[in-house]
Write a protein that holds these residues in place. Sequence first.
Motif, PDB file in Angstrom:
ATOM      1  N   LEU A 195     138.161 -23.322  -4.510  1.00 50.32           N
ATOM      2  CA  LEU A 195     138.473 -24.409  -3.582  1.00 50.32           C
ATOM      3  C   LEU A 195     139.932 -24.287  -3.166  1.00 50.32           C
ATOM      4  O   LEU A 195     140.781 -23.827  -3.931  1.00 50.32           O
ATOM      5  N   ARG A 196     140.232 -24.719  -1.964  1.00 50.00           N
ATOM      6  CA  ARG A 196     141.588 -24.600  -1.464  1.00 50.00           C
ATOM      7  C   ARG A 196     142.303 -25.946  -1.507  1.00 50.00           C
ATOM      8  O   ARG A 196     141.675 -27.003  -1.472  1.00 50.00           O
ATOM      9  N   SER A 197     143.615 -25.872  -1.564  1.00 46.69           N
ATOM     10  CA  SER A 197     144.435 -27.086  -1.521  1.00 46.69           C
ATOM     11  C   SER A 197     144.649 -27.483  -0.072  1.00 46.69           C
ATOM     12  O   SER A 197     144.528 -26.658   0.832  1.00 46.69           O
ATOM     13  N   GLY A 198     144.979 -28.745   0.131  1.00 42.89           N
ATOM     14  CA  GLY A 198     145.283 -29.210   1.479  1.00 42.89           C
ATOM     15  C   GLY A 198     144.176 -30.030   2.070  1.00 42.89           C
ATOM     16  O   GLY A 198     143.254 -30.455   1.384  1.00 42.89           O
ATOM     17  N   PRO A 199     144.236 -30.261   3.395  1.00 41.70           N
ATOM     18  CA  PRO A 199     143.247 -31.104   4.055  1.00 41.70           C
ATOM     19  C   PRO A 199     141.838 -30.493   3.986  1.00 41.70           C
ATOM     20  O   PRO A 199     141.687 -29.281   3.924  1.00 41.70           O
TER      21      PRO A 199
ATOM     22  N   MET B 193     135.562 -28.357   1.148  1.00 44.18           N
ATOM     23  CA  MET B 193     136.128 -29.466   0.404  1.00 44.18           C
ATOM     24  C   MET B 193     137.424 -28.994  -0.245  1.00 44.18           C
ATOM     25  O   MET B 193     137.509 -27.886  -0.748  1.00 44.18           O
ATOM     26  N   SER B 194     138.415 -29.855  -0.239  1.00 48.67           N
ATOM     27  CA  SER B 194     139.698 -29.504  -0.837  1.00 48.67           C
ATOM     28  C   SER B 194     139.695 -29.828  -2.329  1.00 48.67           C
ATOM     29  O   SER B 194     138.830 -30.560  -2.832  1.00 48.67           O
ATOM     30  N   VAL B 195     140.668 -29.295  -3.037  1.00 48.99           N
ATOM     31  CA  VAL B 195     140.813 -29.542  -4.467  1.00 48.99           C
ATOM     32  C   VAL B 195     141.025 -31.033  -4.735  1.00 48.99           C
ATOM     33  O   VAL B 195     140.418 -31.600  -5.647  1.00 48.99           O
ATOM     34  N   ASP B 196     141.846 -31.676  -3.902  1.00 50.81           N
ATOM     35  CA  ASP B 196     142.129 -33.097  -4.109  1.00 50.81           C
ATOM     36  C   ASP B 196     140.864 -33.951  -4.032  1.00 50.81           C
ATOM     37  O   ASP B 196     140.630 -34.812  -4.869  1.00 50.81           O
ATOM     38  N   ARG B 197     140.054 -33.687  -3.020  1.00 50.13           N
ATOM     39  CA  ARG B 197     138.814 -34.465  -2.874  1.00 50.13           C
ATOM     40  C   ARG B 197     137.824 -34.140  -3.986  1.00 50.13           C
ATOM     41  O   ARG B 197     137.109 -35.013  -4.462  1.00 50.13           O
ATOM     42  N   ALA B 198     137.770 -32.884  -4.395  1.00 48.19           N
ATOM     43  CA  ALA B 198     136.871 -32.489  -5.476  1.00 48.19           C
ATOM     44  C   ALA B 198     137.257 -33.186  -6.779  1.00 48.19           C
ATOM     45  O   ALA B 198     136.383 -33.631  -7.531  1.00 48.19           O
ATOM     46  N   VAL B 199     138.552 -33.305  -7.028  1.00 43.99           N
ATOM     47  CA  VAL B 199     139.011 -33.995  -8.235  1.00 43.99           C
ATOM     48  C   VAL B 199     138.629 -35.473  -8.189  1.00 43.99           C
ATOM     49  O   VAL B 199     138.176 -36.037  -9.189  1.00 43.99           O
ATOM     50  N   LEU B 200     138.779 -36.102  -7.031  1.00 45.74           N
ATOM     51  CA  LEU B 200     138.391 -37.514  -6.894  1.00 45.74           C
ATOM     52  C   LEU B 200     136.894 -37.707  -7.116  1.00 45.74           C
ATOM     53  O   LEU B 200     136.473 -38.637  -7.811  1.00 45.74           O
ATOM     54  N   VAL B 201     136.091 -36.827  -6.535  1.00 46.86           N
ATOM     55  CA  VAL B 201     134.645 -36.916  -6.725  1.00 46.86           C
ATOM     56  C   VAL B 201     134.286 -36.704  -8.189  1.00 46.86           C
ATOM     57  O   VAL B 201     133.477 -37.445  -8.770  1.00 46.86           O
TER      58      VAL B 201
ATOM     59  N   GLY C  69     151.666 -34.285 -12.841  1.00 49.16           N
ATOM     60  CA  GLY C  69     151.210 -33.372 -11.803  1.00 49.16           C
ATOM     61  C   GLY C  69     150.239 -32.330 -12.312  1.00 49.16           C
ATOM     62  O   GLY C  69     149.754 -31.494 -11.555  1.00 49.16           O
ATOM     63  N   PHE C  70     149.922 -32.352 -13.604  1.00 51.19           N
ATOM     64  CA  PHE C  70     148.989 -31.391 -14.182  1.00 51.19           C
ATOM     65  C   PHE C  70     147.613 -32.031 -14.316  1.00 51.19           C
ATOM     66  O   PHE C  70     147.455 -33.066 -14.965  1.00 51.19           O
ATOM     67  N   CYS C  71     146.621 -31.408 -13.715  1.00 45.76           N
ATOM     68  CA  CYS C  71     145.244 -31.899 -13.795  1.00 45.76           C
ATOM     69  C   CYS C  71     144.351 -30.717 -14.187  1.00 45.76           C
ATOM     70  O   CYS C  71     144.217 -29.754 -13.418  1.00 45.76           O
ATOM     71  N   PRO C  72     143.750 -30.770 -15.371  1.00 42.95           N
ATOM     72  CA  PRO C  72     142.884 -29.668 -15.796  1.00 42.95           C
ATOM     73  C   PRO C  72     141.725 -29.414 -14.831  1.00 42.95           C
ATOM     74  O   PRO C  72     141.375 -28.264 -14.560  1.00 42.95           O
ATOM     75  N   ALA C  73     141.141 -30.473 -14.281  1.00 51.65           N
ATOM     76  CA  ALA C  73     140.026 -30.299 -13.352  1.00 51.65           C
ATOM     77  C   ALA C  73     140.482 -29.569 -12.087  1.00 51.65           C
ATOM     78  O   ALA C  73     139.752 -28.721 -11.560  1.00 51.65           O
ATOM     79  N   ALA C  74     141.667 -29.889 -11.593  1.00 52.25           N
ATOM     80  CA  ALA C  74     142.178 -29.211 -10.392  1.00 52.25           C
ATOM     81  C   ALA C  74     142.362 -27.717 -10.657  1.00 52.25           C
ATOM     82  O   ALA C  74     142.069 -26.891  -9.782  1.00 52.25           O
ATOM     83  N   SER C  75     142.822 -27.368 -11.842  1.00 58.84           N
ATOM     84  CA  SER C  75     142.978 -25.956 -12.190  1.00 58.84           C
ATOM     85  C   SER C  75     141.636 -25.235 -12.165  1.00 58.84           C
ATOM     86  O   SER C  75     141.529 -24.117 -11.657  1.00 58.84           O
ATOM     87  N   VAL C  76     140.603 -25.880 -12.693  1.00 59.40           N
ATOM     88  CA  VAL C  76     139.264 -25.284 -12.698  1.00 59.40           C
ATOM     89  C   VAL C  76     138.742 -25.142 -11.272  1.00 59.40           C
ATOM     90  O   VAL C  76     138.196 -24.092 -10.905  1.00 59.40           O
ATOM     91  N   PHE C  77     138.916 -26.165 -10.443  1.00 57.06           N
ATOM     92  CA  PHE C  77     138.440 -26.092  -9.064  1.00 57.06           C
ATOM     93  C   PHE C  77     139.154 -25.003  -8.274  1.00 57.06           C
ATOM     94  O   PHE C  77     138.547 -24.340  -7.443  1.00 57.06           O
ATOM     95  N   ARG C  78     140.449 -24.815  -8.518  1.00 55.67           N
ATOM     96  CA  ARG C  78     141.177 -23.733  -7.838  1.00 55.67           C
ATOM     97  C   ARG C  78     140.621 -22.376  -8.248  1.00 55.67           C
ATOM     98  O   ARG C  78     140.474 -21.473  -7.428  1.00 55.67           O
ATOM     99  N   LYS C  79     140.320 -22.209  -9.542  1.00 57.72           N
ATOM    100  CA  LYS C  79     139.751 -20.943 -10.016  1.00 57.72           C
ATOM    101  C   LYS C  79     138.355 -20.711  -9.446  1.00 57.72           C
ATOM    102  O   LYS C  79     137.926 -19.563  -9.311  1.00 57.72           O
TER     103      LYS C  79
END
Length: 66
Positions: free
Chosen positions: A60-64, A1-9, A47-57
């Motif tokens: 999870l990877r960015s992209g498709p 799962m990508s970071v973008d989809r994880a943030v949406l979920v 463009g700053f999303c705290p949840a995306a930062s946590v998921f990257r740590k």
Amino acid sequence: MSVDRAVLVFAGMMIFVSLLLTHFVHPAFVWFTAFIGLNMIQSAFTGFCPAASVFRKLGLRSGPAF
């Protein structure tokens, strides 16, 4: 799962949880829903999303999500 989809979920789950809390616990939990919405709006502009930062740590990877 990508970071973008994880943030949406995650955002969808948090909105659903906050609506359940508002309905079953106390009407003031509607402010939690408002906070989530405001955070989504500021993320769209800055463009700053705290949840995306946590998921990257968490690895999870960015992209498709392939």
